[in-house]
Scaffold this active site. Sequence first.
Site, short mmCIF file in Angstrom:
data_model
loop_
_atom_site.label_atom_id
_atom_site.label_comp_id
_atom_site.label_asym_id
_atom_site.label_seq_id
_atom_site.Cartn_x
_atom_site.Cartn_y
_atom_site.Cartn_z
NE ARG A 1 -4.11 -3.00 3.52
CZ ARG A 1 -3.00 -3.33 4.21
NH1 ARG A 1 -2.60 -4.58 4.23
NH2 ARG A 1 -2.33 -2.41 4.83
N PRO B 1 1.77 -9.55 -2.96
CG PRO B 1 0.68 -9.31 -4.95
CD PRO B 1 0.99 -8.57 -3.71
CD GLU B 2 7.51 -11.21 -0.51
OE1 GLU B 2 8.70 -11.44 -0.71
OE2 GLU B 2 6.97 -11.38 0.60
CE LYS C 1 23.02 1.73 0.17
NZ LYS C 1 22.20 2.91 -0.08
CG HIS D 1 -12.92 -3.95 -2.37
ND1 HIS D 1 -12.99 -2.66 -1.88
CD2 HIS D 1 -13.32 -4.76 -1.38
CE1 HIS D 1 -13.42 -2.72 -0.62
NE2 HIS D 1 -13.63 -3.98 -0.31
#
Length: 268
Positions: A111, A2-3, A152, A92
């Site tokens: 995970r 998820p972002e 950068k 899980h």
Amino acid sequence: MPELPEVETVVKAINKSIKSRQINKFKIINSKLRWTISSYIPSKTKDNYIKTIYRRGKYIIFKLDIGYLIIHLGMTGIIKFINDKDLPYEKHDHFDIEFKDGYILRYNDVRKFGSVHYCKNIDNQFLVKKLGCEPLDDTFDKFYLKRVCQKKEIPIKNLIMNQTIVTGIGNIYACEALFISEIKPHKKSKSLTLDNCEKLVNAIKFVLKKSIRDGGTTLKDFKSLDGKPGYFKQKLLVYGKQLCGCGNEIKILKIGGRSSFYCNKCQK
DNA sequence: AACGGCACCTGGTCGC
DNA sequence: TGCGACCAGGTGCCGT
């Protein structure tokens, strides 16, 4: 997984679902996550009221009477909203936040890259305190981006995914925003012009807001509390695509170990 | 100081 | 059908 838009979607859903805001108990089912769940969380959170629930970057934050509960979904974290106390655990499942009226928020993470922490003071929290600015805030503008790009050497895609610079952007939205702003993902950060920065900032805000409106992107695991997927996937322009709108073949490049989708023709 | 790469996990898919 | 290789939306930490 998820972002920012997916986390925002989850936070909105939790805010809508929870009626009783008093925690009955925090129950650890399987403590093994990115960081082992502290055994003192149940006693620290017991009987606490949740004052507010909000998002910071990709973190979900519960402000309690005393202290904060901080959840990160990692790649595969899912929060389920359950109204049956006796619903058996699934593979899980890691912890429950049980409320006084019997409703439960249950965290599941295949995970185990997610986490949950308790802290007294959010400003000292070792994960949250490192976070950069919010991409949807006015402080994230072309001047800010130009300044952090200065000197950068790293690819611009790595820079916008660096959570200490700007927080909430992951692989999908980085690819999408770079496509919309017509910048190659591996372009050196320091070579971006102010004009590039303006386009990129606008593209990031645009793509994040648009996805939030659609309930986030579901590729595989992401679901909101009600089990509904996000619908933004249908609107992705480069991520996971083979053909660009211009007819050109989409290229895939490994940058920082992540697949980066881009159009060699549209992006400079 | 800055950067690249690895490690942490499980499960799905693909080719043989 | 089985097996190994490779892939996945994140990110802290280590070595250079």
